[in-house]
Design an enzyme around this catalytic site. Structure first.
Site, PDB file in Angstrom:
ATOM      1  N   TYR A   1       7.967  35.801  88.234  1.00 17.67           N
ATOM      2  CA  TYR A   1       6.999  35.403  87.214  1.00 17.67           C
ATOM      3  C   TYR A   1       6.165  36.631  86.858  1.00 17.67           C
ATOM      4  O   TYR A   1       5.264  37.018  87.594  1.00 17.67           O
ATOM      5  CB  TYR A   1       6.139  34.266  87.772  1.00 17.67           C
ATOM      6  CG  TYR A   1       5.106  33.679  86.826  1.00 17.67           C
ATOM      7  CD1 TYR A   1       4.953  34.114  85.510  1.00 17.67           C
ATOM      8  CD2 TYR A   1       4.262  32.657  87.262  1.00 17.67           C
ATOM      9  CE1 TYR A   1       4.005  33.569  84.669  1.00 17.67           C
ATOM     10  CE2 TYR A   1       3.312  32.095  86.430  1.00 17.67           C
ATOM     11  CZ  TYR A   1       3.186  32.555  85.139  1.00 17.67           C
ATOM     12  OH  TYR A   1       2.231  32.013  84.306  1.00 17.67           O
TER      13      TYR A   1
ATOM     14  N   LYS B   1      10.511  35.073  84.347  1.00 18.10           N
ATOM     15  CA  LYS B   1       9.616  34.403  83.399  1.00 18.10           C
ATOM     16  C   LYS B   1       8.724  35.499  82.844  1.00 18.10           C
ATOM     17  O   LYS B   1       7.804  35.975  83.514  1.00 18.10           O
ATOM     18  CB  LYS B   1       8.793  33.323  84.092  1.00 18.10           C
ATOM     19  CG  LYS B   1       7.815  32.589  83.168  1.00 18.10           C
ATOM     20  CD  LYS B   1       6.966  31.609  83.970  1.00 18.10           C
ATOM     21  CE  LYS B   1       6.034  30.798  83.098  1.00 18.10           C
ATOM     22  NZ  LYS B   1       5.006  31.612  82.407  1.00 18.10           N
TER      23      LYS B   1
ATOM     24  N   SER C   1       6.028  36.735  80.793  1.00 20.74           N
ATOM     25  CA  SER C   1       4.807  36.365  80.085  1.00 20.74           C
ATOM     26  C   SER C   1       3.984  37.599  79.751  1.00 20.74           C
ATOM     27  O   SER C   1       2.877  37.803  80.249  1.00 20.74           O
ATOM     28  CB  SER C   1       3.993  35.364  80.910  1.00 20.74           C
ATOM     29  OG  SER C   1       4.706  34.165  81.088  1.00 20.74           O
TER      30      SER C   1
END
Length: 399
Positions: free
Chosen positions: A230, A260, A262
């Site tokens: 993440y 992920k 982001s």
């Protein structure tokens, strides 16, 4: 979305049931979440597939069928998983499309509200067309929850998602390595589709080696399911380039499946898509207002908070892009951007997301946990009025 601020359990569909080499984890009383894969806890190693020796880590997640003492070898043949594990992994539906970063329902007195998760699942699937979820992440206030609360939420999402959701990814990141490992082990035992972990951000990893060492320890507790890093540097301050991180990571973490992502660094994202396409890493884009740009450089999936309530609009943007109707795809992205730009100016984060989901779904998501403060009535009124002024986002063509 940027925040400003299993022993085999039958032939289960929906969440990919994990075929286990031996039954180590049992279904909880009362029909709880699916049993986890038993390879790691089973003791004696299971028989590998006859004659199969892998000389490099496979693109599919690799279970620890060969017993609890295994560690990724630096050189030499890669241990072969058992036949039942190969079959289970090969049959798992690919994670793609939208993944809703779920909010955590709380009661008015701040306790987790498990009673509405089933309704929440139905809302995502039936109203938003979203069949994948990312649980206990930033939007879910995961790092503001106790380990026990996170486990209870994970169990409920896996349980309620059976035969309805395709993937339930559980975020297990924590500032404490033992806590993160415990959460990873638990997610595997209950039958989660995969796990993800954020970089620790108080005592930060200073370089790639330190970060990989931390992630490897976490992933090793769930050796039969995919692991996703993440990456959210605006919140963690850990700015290790993902292009560099991916280089050779499969040798260190065989279950590493993707990221992920982001962050708004589309250059890094695009270079990863180009350089590591053959290794089939899954890069899930996590900045909702830039999704179309990510699609243009090859993204096939995205994790975000707006997919809780703008899932249909984003699905239609995906569809328009796939059909090469770029004008229509841009129209959806521009409308989504207009709404998000509006709420950013009002002040937008987890609390405001919970308020919007409550307003549009009718499901009481409750307040955020302190130190976050509840969204104001003025914000809710203005956000709802803005959405009403953009019917293109909430009125869909007949099927």
């Amino acid at each position: 979305m940027r925040m400003r601020a299993a022993g085999r359990q039958g032939q289960r569909s929906g969440l990919g049931a994990r075929a286990g080499c031996s039954a180590a984890a049992q279904v909880r009383a009362g029909g709880g979440a699916g049993a986890g894969h038993g390879c790691r806890q089973a003791g004696p190693a299971s028989d590998p597939a006859p004659g199969l020796v892998l000389t490099s880590p496979a693109s599919l997640p690799t279970p620890r069928c060969w017993g609890p003492a295994w560690a990724p070898p630096a050189l030499g043949p890669f241990p072969a998983p058992c036949l039942s594990c190969l079959s289970a992994m090969a049959s798992q539906k690919k994670l793609q499309g939208l993944v809703a970063a779920t909010v955590t329902p709380l009661t008015s007195d701040g306790k987790i509200n498990l009673s509405v998760i089933g309704q929440y699942v139905d809302y995502l699937v039936d109203k938003q067309g979203v069949k994948n979820v990312f649980v206990n992440g930033t939007t879910g206030e995961g790092l503001a929850l106790s380990s026990q609360e996170r486990k209870q939420l994970a169990e409920e999402w896996v349980n309620q998602g059976k035969k309805k959701l395709e993937h339930v990814i559980i975020h297990v990141g924590a500032l404490s390595l033992p806590e993160s490992k415990e959460l990873a082990r638990h997610a595997a035992e209950i039958g989660a589709s995969g796990i993800s972990a954020i970089a620790p951000f108080f005592f930060k990893p200073k370089n790639k080696d330190a970060l990989v060492a931390f992630l490897r320890e976490v992933a090793s507790e769930a050796p039969h399911i995919p692991f996703y890093y993440y990456h959210i540097p605006p919140l963690t301050g850990v700015k290790i380039c993902i292009e560099d991180l991916l280089d050779g990571i499969k040798k260190q973490i065989p279950t590493f499946q993707g990221v992920k992502y982001s962050d708004t660094d589309l250059l890094d994202f695009a270079q990863c898509m180009d350089k590591y396409n053959k290794e089939q890493f899954l890069l899930l884009y996590g900045v909702d207002e830039q999704l179309l740009s990510a699609l243009a450089v090859g993204a096939t999936g995205a994790v975000g908070s707006t997919y809780n309530y703008l899932g249909q609009a984003n699905n239609l943007m995906f569809q328009a892009y796939a059909n090469q109707d770029f004008a229509l795809a841009r129209k959806y992205q521009f409308c989504i951007g207009e709404f998000l730009s509006f709420v950013f100016k009002l002040g937008f984060g987890v609390a405001q997301t919970k308020a919007i989901v409550t307003s549009l779904s009718g499901i009481p998501m409750g307040p955020p946990r302190l130190p976050l403060m509840s969204a104001s009535e003025e914000f809710i009124m203005k956000a709802k009025a803005k959405l009403d002024s953009l019917p293109f986002l909430t009125t869909y063509p007949a099927k």
